[in-house]
Design an enzyme around this catalytic site. Structure first.
Site, mmCIF file in Angstrom:
data_model
loop_
_atom_site.group_PDB
_atom_site.id
_atom_site.type_symbol
_atom_site.label_atom_id
_atom_site.label_comp_id
_atom_site.label_asym_id
_atom_site.label_seq_id
_atom_site.Cartn_x
_atom_site.Cartn_y
_atom_site.Cartn_z
ATOM 1 N N GLU A 188 11.452 25.867 5.334
ATOM 2 C CA GLU A 188 11.238 26.280 6.564
ATOM 3 C C GLU A 188 10.507 24.814 7.489
ATOM 4 O O GLU A 188 11.420 25.290 9.078
ATOM 5 C CB GLU A 188 9.704 27.779 6.982
ATOM 6 N N SER A 201 -1.177 15.226 -5.824
ATOM 7 C CA SER A 201 -1.014 15.300 -7.540
ATOM 8 C C SER A 201 -0.681 14.268 -8.520
ATOM 9 O O SER A 201 -1.324 13.010 -7.566
ATOM 10 C CB SER A 201 1.014 15.228 -7.213
ATOM 11 N N GLN A 217 -1.046 10.730 -3.550
ATOM 12 C CA GLN A 217 -0.251 10.680 -2.106
ATOM 13 C C GLN A 217 -1.921 11.816 -1.466
ATOM 14 O O GLN A 217 -1.639 12.807 -2.004
ATOM 15 C CB GLN A 217 0.464 11.163 -1.640
ATOM 16 N N GLY A 218 -2.792 10.687 -0.497
ATOM 17 C CA GLY A 218 -3.214 11.637 -0.185
ATOM 18 C C GLY A 218 -3.403 12.520 1.258
ATOM 19 O O GLY A 218 -3.473 11.865 2.926
ATOM 20 N N TYR A 219 -2.724 13.041 1.490
ATOM 21 C CA TYR A 219 -2.155 13.740 2.975
ATOM 22 C C TYR A 219 -1.885 15.576 3.637
ATOM 23 O O TYR A 219 -3.663 15.645 4.215
ATOM 24 C CB TYR A 219 -0.229 13.492 2.919
ATOM 25 N N SER A 220 -2.240 16.598 2.349
ATOM 26 C CA SER A 220 -1.928 17.743 2.526
ATOM 27 C C SER A 220 -3.644 17.567 2.433
ATOM 28 O O SER A 220 -4.624 17.300 1.466
ATOM 29 C CB SER A 220 -1.790 17.929 1.610
ATOM 30 N N GLU A 273 10.210 10.318 0.653
ATOM 31 C CA GLU A 273 9.596 11.467 -0.789
ATOM 32 C C GLU A 273 10.620 12.510 -0.713
ATOM 33 O O GLU A 273 11.215 12.675 -2.224
ATOM 34 C CB GLU A 273 8.240 11.778 0.158
HETATM 35 C C1 FAD Z 1 3.027 20.811 -6.977
HETATM 36 C C2 FAD Z 1 2.767 20.320 -5.355
HETATM 37 C C3 FAD Z 1 2.739 18.754 -5.166
HETATM 38 C C4 FAD Z 1 2.344 18.511 -4.485
HETATM 39 N N1 FAD Z 1 2.411 17.221 -4.231
HETATM 40 C C5 FAD Z 1 0.851 16.566 -3.134
HETATM 41 C C6 FAD Z 1 0.100 15.455 -2.819
HETATM 42 O O1 FAD Z 1 0.307 14.455 -3.916
HETATM 43 N N2 FAD Z 1 -0.189 15.421 -2.044
HETATM 44 C C7 FAD Z 1 0.318 15.949 -0.342
HETATM 45 O O2 FAD Z 1 -0.845 15.411 -0.015
HETATM 46 N N3 FAD Z 1 0.578 17.091 -0.556
HETATM 47 C C8 FAD Z 1 0.797 17.619 -2.189
HETATM 48 N N4 FAD Z 1 1.643 18.910 -2.044
HETATM 49 C C9 FAD Z 1 1.308 19.769 -0.773
HETATM 50 C C10 FAD Z 1 2.434 20.220 -0.016
HETATM 51 O O3 FAD Z 1 2.748 19.218 0.632
HETATM 52 C C11 FAD Z 1 1.678 20.871 0.621
HETATM 53 O O4 FAD Z 1 1.792 22.125 -0.019
HETATM 54 C C12 FAD Z 1 3.031 21.947 1.654
HETATM 55 O O5 FAD Z 1 3.066 20.635 2.996
HETATM 56 C C13 FAD Z 1 2.978 23.490 2.984
HETATM 57 O O6 FAD Z 1 1.814 22.930 3.128
HETATM 58 P P1 FAD Z 1 0.468 24.582 3.309
HETATM 59 O O7 FAD Z 1 0.527 24.344 1.651
HETATM 60 O O8 FAD Z 1 -0.247 24.365 3.425
HETATM 61 O O9 FAD Z 1 1.552 25.088 3.031
HETATM 62 P P2 FAD Z 1 1.939 26.559 4.777
HETATM 63 O O10 FAD Z 1 1.541 24.989 5.509
HETATM 64 O O11 FAD Z 1 0.201 27.148 4.918
HETATM 65 O O12 FAD Z 1 3.016 27.103 4.318
HETATM 66 C C14 FAD Z 1 2.551 28.876 4.072
HETATM 67 C C15 FAD Z 1 3.626 28.451 4.529
HETATM 68 O O13 FAD Z 1 4.423 29.659 6.325
HETATM 69 C C16 FAD Z 1 5.390 29.063 6.289
HETATM 70 N N5 FAD Z 1 5.175 27.595 7.793
HETATM 71 C C17 FAD Z 1 4.164 26.958 7.689
HETATM 72 N N6 FAD Z 1 4.288 26.627 8.966
HETATM 73 C C18 FAD Z 1 5.760 27.194 9.199
HETATM 74 C C19 FAD Z 1 5.846 27.069 10.952
HETATM 75 N N7 FAD Z 1 5.794 26.494 11.464
HETATM 76 N N8 FAD Z 1 7.711 27.588 10.608
HETATM 77 C C20 FAD Z 1 8.088 28.766 10.319
HETATM 78 N N9 FAD Z 1 7.254 28.682 8.526
HETATM 79 C C21 FAD Z 1 6.119 27.662 8.415
HETATM 80 C C22 FAD Z 1 6.081 27.532 5.359
HETATM 81 O O14 FAD Z 1 7.301 27.231 5.546
HETATM 82 C C23 FAD Z 1 5.241 28.278 4.060
HETATM 83 O O15 FAD Z 1 6.193 29.389 3.245
HETATM 84 C C24 FAD Z 1 2.129 19.067 -2.956
HETATM 85 C C25 FAD Z 1 2.356 20.698 -2.907
HETATM 86 C C26 FAD Z 1 2.799 21.381 -4.641
HETATM 87 C C27 FAD Z 1 3.166 22.734 -4.742
#
Ligand code: FAD
Lengths: 391, 371
Positions: free
Chosen positions: A376, A174, A139-142, A257
């Site tokens: 959150e 992942s 999954q290429g989202y983030s 998901e």
């Molecule tokens: C083990 C693991 C597997 C993953 N696998 C994949 C994958 O296969 N493909 C993929 O695309 N992604 C994957 N992800 C990524 C995951 O979807 C992101 O980590 C997640 O969406 C959060 O984004 P971020 O890490 O940039 O955190 P941030 O968005 O920077 O968040 C940091 C903190 O700020 C809080 N925050 C952010 N915005 C708000 C808001 N508006 N209000 C209140 N609080 C807020 C968050 O809740 C968090 O606590 C994976 C992550 C993990 C840990």
């Protein structure tokens, strides 16, 4: 066994009997240990090496009758089971201790999205290899700058007439280093509002210009990667849904998901009932705080199980639960974190050696409330979309 | 098992119940009764009787509508939403469930009286500050063909108004349950002014003579008798409490949207949004447990303890959260007597204690889950 997948099962009145007999006859001995930890999963794919002959046989036999994706239509490799039948199948598998024959992002995420948004050709082309465990998806989202604010993705696909030219970087992908294909959110219109300029595009990871670099997790494992796209050429027909309307597909996929993460969260790394966890603990009978925490967690876990059941009863015809998946995800993952905290506390210093295996599970659960949208973000979705609270 | 969603029939019952209660028993009615020092609303109860609610668990042969526990929970939940004052739980749920288990003609007659509204019940069980049905001191001594009762009961919900009392007593061979008319020599009922403005009483039994006929016996032995009644009551109370939580929650989110500070609705503050969303999740989880308890009581009442205790524990906890958050998110107005939230908070506290608190039911769940 018939070759036309699934014909044996759907529409039979004595479904439970049939399925039980089939499982008993076909599930290899070593696939009956009820195991389902991350290490025991059969992910499939071009690069997959089976852990045992049993694992291989089990996948092949299930795939032949559509039981790797029981509720998908037969035409795409499923068994066409109703939700009721699927439930019976799961119950019978649990009774036998049968492992899941195949798990993958293709089954959990891309499949449902293709079934809803894909063209007939795309379904014919992409779904059966997922069902047979031949192609493994990631999954290429983030992206580094687009996590919770997923619609802020900057990786782009430029229209070059007869193909897309893709450039950019994904992160936290992942199993990108193990996967065969990737479904990615890419910007196809930089001038449109951010939700309206994204497309949902499928890419072969073997394409020239795709590279991955593993990232190590706190649990010691390294299941995710940075993924780089450098002038990757992608055929035009590999867009799912309309160009620039990829956000709809992305959101729909996320609801699946989230359901998956919340349900998996029930058992992941802690398949044992809390009662047994306490019984094994030196202080499980005497520590009132540990007991009280465990009792509370058990109560909430039972309520969570019933809620999963209720939401599925509510959702008609496999349509998924929509926005309410945010609730399942939030409650399920927060609960799972509590459960693993208890497992650690109950196990004491025995759990602190890496080889014990409990610590990695405990650490892994911390990601449950981050991946697929953070807790959150789930609360924000609930308050805005379900409760109508907003600015 | 039946699905965990309301049936069409249950939805219709819910609509009818809501309409009746909004008309005849809104929260303002509780306030009125409280201001008049009243703990009963006879006209309302007769309306419920006419609607078939008193006979919701009474067999048709005895004049009831016999719709089952899940349906009864629909009514209880609606009553929880408006904090309805009525003997429904003690009479139509607990007493009716117990009496149904006794196949004799006397109990049949009692069931008819419940359905027709001519009798109401209170369950006299507690003797100390915590629910503890296994430790009962009130004595039942055999005398001739009958018994003599001596002892005290407290927190007898509906105890001053009920025409009849079910009394749990310690007999020579263990616990026994009596069904008595409340007006009799030696029985003194003193009503307690409760925080929820509802009826509860202290009962003193001084050489109360009862006939052998007034001892209840179940078809399959007396031991289970009370358990069925209690579990039915606990589940219905969970449903009532669930309705209470839902109403307090709706009142709160309504206020969040309406109240402005810093020039914007306070609903726009994420700190409040997330707390409201969390509360909603808790309510959703509890709703599932309540629905499940109703289904199990209707399909497999012999094995309902886990489902019932799960529902009561969850509902207790969720309602407490809902009213705490309710008051806090309203600010000062939430603390005023003129505002309804306080009524919800006080009823939630009483419901938490009645028929077993969170700890009691958590211990049941733990025991049944192999802790
Ligand atoms: C083990 C693991 C597997 C993953 N696998 C994949 C994958 O296969 N493909 C993929 O695309 N992604 C994957 N992800 C990524 C995951 O979807 C992101 O980590 C997640 O969406 C959060 O984004 P971020 O890490 O940039 O955190 P941030 O968005 O920077 O968040 C940091 C903190 O700020 C809080 N925050 C952010 N915005 C708000 C808001 N508006 N209000 C209140 N609080 C807020 C968050 O809740 C968090 O606590 C994976 C992550 C993990 C840990």
């Amino acid at each position: 066994m018939t070759t036309d997948s699934g014909t044996e099962f759907a529409d039979t009145p004595d479904f439970r009997k049939k399925i039980r007999a089939w499982l008993e006859e076909n599930c290899p001995e070593d696939m009956r240990d009820g195991a389902g930890g991350e290490g025991e999963i059969c992910w499939g794919g071009r690069n997959w090496t089976f852990a045992s002959e049993g694992q291989k046989l089990w996948l092949e036999r299930c795939a032949a009758v559509g039981l790797t994706v029981p509720t998908w239509p037969k035409a795409y490799g499923g068994a066409g089971l109703s939700r009721e039948q699927d439930k019976i199948l799961k119950e019978e598998m649990t009774k036998l201790g049968a492992r899941s024959p195949l798990d993958s992002f293709g089954i959990w995420m891309l499949g449902p999205a293709l079934l809803k948004f894909g063209t007939e050709e795309q379904k014919q082309h992409f779904l059966p290899p997922i069902a047979r465990g031949e192609i493994r998806w990631c999954q290429g989202y983030s992206e580094p700058g687009a996590g919770s604010d997923l619609a802020g993705v900057q990786s782009k696909a430029d229209d070059k007439g007869d193909h897309w030219l893709v450039n950019g970087q994904k992160i936290w992908t992942s199993y990108a280093d193990k996967a065969d294909w990737i479904f990615a959110l890419l910007r196809t219109d930089r001038d449109a509002p951010k939700h309206k300029g994204i497309s949902f595009i499928l890419m072969d990871m073997r394409s020239k210009g795709v590279t991955t670099r593993p990232i190590r997790l706190i649990s010691g494992a390294s299941p995710f990667c940075e993924t780089f796209f450098d002038d990757v050429k992608v055929p035009k027909e590999q867009v799912v849904g309309e160009v620039n309307r990829g956000w709809d597909v992305a959101k729909y996929l996320l609801t699946h998901e989230r359901e998956m993460i919340s349900a998996g969260g029930q058992t992941m790394g802690a398949g044992r009932p809390l009662g047994a966890v306490l019984a094994d603990s030196e202080t499980g009978a005497s520590d009132p705080v540990l007991r009280a925490d465990a009792m509370r967690t058990e109560i909430d876990a039972l309520a969570m199980e019933l809620t999963l059941e209720r939401y599925k009863d509510q959702a008609e015809g496999g349509q998924g639960v929509g926005d309410a998946s945010a609730m399942l995800k939030y409650a399920g993952t927060e609960l799972n974190k509590r459960r693993l905290e208890l497992v650690m506390a109950a196990g004491g210093s025995d759990t602190l050696a890496w080889e014990d295996g409990r610590a990695p599970s405990w650490l892994r659960t911390k990601a449950n409330s981050i991946e697929g949208g953070t807790s959150e973000v789930m609360l924000s979705i609930i308050s805005r979309r379900i409760l109508g609270l907003g600015a | 098992m039946a699905k965990l969603i309301q049936t069409e029939e249950e939805n219709m019952l819910q609509d009818a119940a809501r309409a009746l209660l909004e008309r005849s028993a809104p929260v303002s009615r509780l306030r009125e009764l409280r201001d008049q020092g009243q703990t009963r609303d006879d006209a309302l109860w007769q309306e419920m009787v006419a609607a078939g609610w008193a006979g919701i668990l009474v067999p048709e042969a005895a004049g009831g509508v016999d719709m089952g526990h899940a349906a009864a929970h629909v009514l209880a939940r609606e009553m929880g939403r408006t904090l309805t004052v009525s003997p429904f739980l003690s009479t139509a749920i607990i007493a009716a469930t117990v009496l149904r288990r006794c196949g004799d003609a006397r109990s049949q007659a009692a069931l008819s009286d419940i359905a027709s509204g001519s009798r109401t019940y209170a369950l006299a069980l507690d003797e100390s500050a915590k629910f503890n049905p296994e430790h009962i001191a009130l004595k039942a001594e055999k005398r001739g063909n009958g018994y003599v009762l001596n002892g005290e009961k407290q927190f007898v919900v509906d105890g001053s108004n009920a025409t009849h009392v079910m009394v749990l007593a310690q007999g020579e061979d263990g616990l026994c349950l009596f069904d008595l008319s409340a007006d009799r020599a030696g029985l003194t009922r003193t009503s307690t002014e409760m925080i929820d403005s509802r009826d509860a009483a202290q009962l003193v039994f001084e050489n109360v003579e009862v006939s052998g006929d007034e001892l209840l016996v179940a078809d399959g032995g007396g031991a289970d008798l009370l358990r069925f009644g209690l579990e039915a009551g606990q589940a219905a109370l969970a449903a009532e409490t669930g309705g209470l939580a839902q109403a307090a929650f709706e009142m709160t989110t309504g206020y969040l949207k309406e109240r402005k500070q810093f020039g914007v609705p306070i609903a726009s503050f994420q700190a409040l949004q997330h707390r409201a969303a969390h509360l909603w999740c808790e309510i959703e989880l509890t709703t599932s447990a309540i629905l499940h308890a109703g289904r199990i009581l209707d399909s497999d009442p012999q094995n309902a303890t886990l489902a019932v205790s799960l529902a009561k524990a969850r509902a207790t906890d969720t309602a407490q959260l809902a009213v705490r958050e309710g008051v806090q998110m309203h600010g000062g107005i939430g603390m005023t007597d003129a505002y309804d939230m306080g009524f919800y908070m006080k009823r939630a506290r009483v419901a938490a204690e009645w028929l077993g608190d969170y700890g009691y039911h958590a211990a049941q769940v733990a025991r049944l889950r192999g802790f």
